[in-house]
Write a protein that holds these residues in place. Structure first.
Motif, PDB file in Angstrom:
ATOM      1  N   ASP A  78      15.435 -23.190 -31.567  1.00  0.00           N
ATOM      2  CA  ASP A  78      14.639 -24.417 -31.448  1.00  0.00           C
ATOM      3  C   ASP A  78      13.413 -24.291 -32.340  1.00  0.00           C
ATOM      4  N   VAL A  79      13.580 -24.530 -33.643  1.00  0.00           N
ATOM      5  CA  VAL A  79      12.475 -24.427 -34.582  1.00  0.00           C
ATOM      6  C   VAL A  79      12.474 -25.683 -35.439  1.00  0.00           C
ATOM      7  N   VAL A 126      10.439 -15.767 -37.969  1.00  0.00           N
ATOM      8  CA  VAL A 126      10.375 -17.151 -37.487  1.00  0.00           C
ATOM      9  C   VAL A 126      11.569 -17.452 -36.599  1.00  0.00           C
ATOM     10  N   SER A 180      11.150 -17.968 -32.528  1.00  0.00           N
ATOM     11  CA  SER A 180      11.460 -19.306 -32.029  1.00  0.00           C
ATOM     12  C   SER A 180      12.453 -19.257 -30.881  1.00  0.00           C
ATOM     13  N   LYS A 222       4.453 -19.959 -27.416  1.00  0.00           N
ATOM     14  CA  LYS A 222       5.688 -20.479 -27.985  1.00  0.00           C
ATOM     15  C   LYS A 222       5.492 -20.911 -29.437  1.00  0.00           C
ATOM     16  N   LEU A 223       6.388 -20.417 -30.334  1.00  0.00           N
ATOM     17  CA  LEU A 223       6.413 -20.878 -31.725  1.00  0.00           C
ATOM     18  C   LEU A 223       7.254 -22.143 -31.788  1.00  0.00           C
ATOM     19  N   GLY A 251       7.452 -24.296 -34.683  1.00  0.00           N
ATOM     20  CA  GLY A 251       8.049 -24.547 -35.985  1.00  0.00           C
ATOM     21  C   GLY A 251       7.147 -24.038 -37.096  1.00  0.00           C
ATOM     22  N   TYR A 311       2.207 -23.429 -33.233  1.00  0.00           N
ATOM     23  CA  TYR A 311       2.366 -22.843 -31.904  1.00  0.00           C
ATOM     24  C   TYR A 311       1.926 -23.848 -30.836  1.00  0.00           C
TER      25      TYR A 311
END
Length: 737
Positions: A394-395, A455, A459, A468-469, A471, A483
């Motif tokens: 989920d990025v 990344v 993610s 949470k990252l 994108g 973030y």
């Protein structure tokens, strides 16, 4: 009713009668109490007032038709942030030698504060009056002196002869008023037996010596102005979340914290209601303030928020007086047309040239963004996202334009922090969600594949104690990481910075330590690819509004391949937290994070910084100072005095032992993060059990039914949780996806 009081109420009624909209409140809510209009955010019943401030809840005495906020009688409410009340005066009366009667009062204004439109006034000969205000634990006083040996002759003058006044500082919420005469002065008692002190709105009291020195005792109350506002944050901090309605403006309060609302020009009504501000029809209104100024043959045309003056065909509008004047054909009309045509043609050429330049510039910017996108690994990231096994990633890939809008052009006011891994900005996305945008510092192109891997892995981490990252943006010269936004500062701020306070109890600190340890254990042992954070420190631990820890800033983190236990890297980290073995060898493994966590745990226990050059030599480095105190049995010297008490000494000593073990020089002598997390959780379980036993001592006979023992730390691959059958506590270090 006396002349002063009556004059004031007449003035209030005149002000109220000139308002275009009176009594605007929520539907089905009472809008008046006697002669006072009640408008939202104030109200009488539940659901009729802004519930954030209890002081907005008013009470109407249906018998006397008087309105109250608590014990304060309200006589007028203004949208601009003013509230008028009636307030008693203080007085003392004497016979020829002695005090016969008197009173002084102390007032607390709830959530209101005094306005600087008030005047502290004293009336009487040879008297003084004092007003004492309180701010926190400190008191401040102001006052004035009034001198005279006979009745003053001049009316309306309050200059120190029979009457004196002084300005009142604003923002005061609690004050005390009293008046006294000078000792030994008895000759004035015949014409001035009493002395008065009171607060009164500026301009609402006119001194009359012949009457007030004798009869002011009959006037028991005076109008006083209070300031009010909404909340304690500024309009910029609120963004679009203020309660200001449509066609209104949010304005920072100039008299106190918080904000007030105001209808835009051309609108009137209650700006605190969703649709309270309505367009003023300047063409039909009878108000001299808002009426149009079209004159002569010009006609008024109402527009939303303003009006226009229109002229009939063949006439032009004179902007000076908004009247119409007949058009005149110029003598050299032909030359004017030629000049006008030439000017229009020239401007058209300029417009075409400008459009071509803009198009070329746009094309260059587009090509540059594409170049940066490929340089920063955009093609590689898209390939990985479309490949097999990434359906759960989920990025989101953001655009450069979106990032500029979110940060208001990377405005300095949006900077949340700066460090060795980059600059972090506060961003607001189009859906109004708030995020943290980090402008990374990426090295050479050889690190691109590693960056893309990080990344993708970060993610996929969905751990409640990891920031949470969301994108990234690759269209800029350096990549941007997006973030989730955590709004309550860092652990460093709570322990050492501007947000430090005594509310961070031992229970809070122990829970935070458990959360950090469990998160690092998850990253080391349970993530799809083991991750070493490499920069664990209190400045990289964020806290939300519930003081829940969030591990952040993975800019220095490294992924450990499944077939390796350590990596050779360029040494990177923060002095005071840096593993000395890693510093000397360049070999990075999970024990480097264990060392850094041990320093964080020492900070939680001691409240001291990891490295402080201002301290004496023996206590500059917290690790050495802490270990020495532990070895020499003087741990009490380094433990934060706000933390230790008789009930938690054993827990603190055990946590200190864990911290010292984590910071041993040799990495092989340190425990693994999973072992540390289990031991710290055991302290919490034991404390909870002890508190339960203290509260319900009759349950101690069944203690063996809820006993707790810890699983072996090393080699433990069992499922986490609490097993009531096996009577074992297990730590949730695999709460991630």
């Amino acid at each position: 009713m006396n002349k002063v009081h009556g004059l004031f109420l007449v003035a209030i009624f005149i002000i109220a009668s000139t308002k275009l909209v009176i009594g605007q409140s929520l539907r089905s809510c009472q809008t008046r109490c006697g002669n006072v209009s009640i408008e939202y955010p104030f109200g009488i019943s539940t659901g009729c007032y802004y519930a954030v401030h209890a002081s907005f809840n008013l009470t109407c005495n249906e018998t006397t038709k008087e309105l109250f906020s608590g014990k304060l009688q309200v006589i007028n409410i203004s949208h601009s942030g003013e509230l008028r009340i009636l307030k008693s005066r203080s007085y003392t009366c004497y016979n020829s030698t002695d005090l016969t009667e008197g009173t002084f009062y102390t007032t607390t204004l709830r959530n209101f504060t005094l306005s600087n439109k008030n005047r502290f006034t004293a009336v009487g000969c040879n008297t003084y009056a004092v007003m004492t205000t309180t701010i926190g634990d400190r008191s401040y006083s102001t006052g004035c002196l009034s001198l005279c040996d006979s009745t003053p002759k001049e009316n309306g003058v309050c200059s120190g002869e029979g009457c004196c006044y002084t300005p009142v500082p604003k923002r005061r919420k609690r004050f005390r008023i009293r008046s006294r005469r000078f000792d030994g002065e008895t000759s004035v008692s015949e014409f001035n037996p009493c002395f008065y002190a009171f607060l009164v709105e500026e301009g609402m009291f006119s001194f009359s010596p012949s009457q007030d020195l004798q009869n002011l005792r009959n006037v028991t109350e005076f109008p006083v102005v209070l300031d009010w506002s909404i909340g304690s944050r500024t309009c910029e901090q609120l963004g679009n979340t203020s309660i200001c309605g449509q066609n209104s403006l949010c304005l920072d309060s100039t008299t106190r914290t918080g904000y007030n609302c105001k209808c835009k020009a051309g609108y009137d009504g209650n700006p605190y209601l969703p649709d309270g501000c309505q367009d003023i029809n300047e063409c039909t209104t009878s108000s001299s303030i808002h009426k149009h100024n079209c004159s002569g043959s010009s006609s008024c045309e109402n527009m939303m928020g303003h009006f226009l003056c229109r002229c009939p065909s063949g006439f032009d509008l004179n902007a000076t007086n908004n009247s119409c004047m007949r058009k005149h054909k110029p003598e050299y009309y032909g030359w004017t047309q030629i000049l006008l045509g030439t000017t229009v043609g020239f401007l058209a050429i300029l417009l075409v040239v400008s459009c071509v330049q803009q198009k070329i510039k746009h094309r260059k910017n587009t090509e540059l963004r594409k170049h940066f996108f490929e340089q920063n690994g955009g093609g590689m990231l898209r390939q990985r996202l479309s490949g097999a096994g990434t359906s759960n990633v989920d990025v989101k890939i953001f655009t450069e334009e979106g990032m500029k809008e979110a940060t208001n052009g990377y405005d300095e006011s949006r900077i949340l922090g700066q460090g060795g891994q980059g600059t972090v900005y506060k961003g607001i996305l189009p859906d109004s969600s708030v995020v943290a945008i980090k402008k990374s510092r990426l090295g050479d192109s050889s690190q691109v594949e590693q960056f893309i891997n990080e990344v993708l892995v970060l993610s996929q981490i969905n751990h409640r104690n990891v920031v949470k990252l969301l994108g990234c943006c690759l269209e800029t010269q350096v990549p941007l990481l997006v973030y989730e936004f955590i709004n309550s500062g860092t652990l460093f701020d709570r322990l050492h910075g501007s947000m430090s306070d005594s509310s961070l109890t031992w229970e809070h600190r122990l829970r935070i330590a458990v959360e950090i340890a469990a998160t690092l254990a998850y990253l080391h042992s349970s993530a799809s690819i083991p991750i070493i954070h490499r920069d664990v420190k209190t400045a990289n631990i964020l806290l939300d509004e519930n003081l829940t820890a969030k591990v952040a800033d993975f800019g220095a983190s490294r992924l450990i391949p499944m077939d390796k236990e350590q990596l050779t890297t360029m040494v990177q980290g923060t002095l005071g937290y840096l593993d000395p073995e890693y510093y000397n060898t360049g070999l990075l493994n999970e024990k480097s994070d264990v060392y850094s966590f041990g320093v964080v745990l020492m900070e939680l226990l001691s409240g001291q910084k990891a490295l402080c050059f201002e301290k004496p030599q023996q206590s500059k480095h917290l690790v050495n100072y802490f270990a020495s105190a532990m070895k020499e049995n003087r741990l009490h010297e380094v433990i934060d005095g706000q933390v230790m008490n008789e009930s938690n000494q054993r827990e603190i000593h055990e946590a200190s032992r864990i911290a010292v073990e984590c910071t041993r020089l040799m990495g092989e002598e340190r425990p693994r993060m999973k072992e540390v997390a289990v031991q710290l959780e055991a302290l919490r379980v034991t404390k909870t059990k002890q508190q339960w036993s203290d509260q319900y001592p009759e349950l101690e006979v069944n203690e063996h039914l809820v006993g707790v023992e810890m699983l072996p730390a090393q080699g433990d691959t069992s499922t986490t949780g609490y097993d009531s059958i096996k009577n074992v506590t297990r730590l949730h270090i695999e709460d991630g996806r």
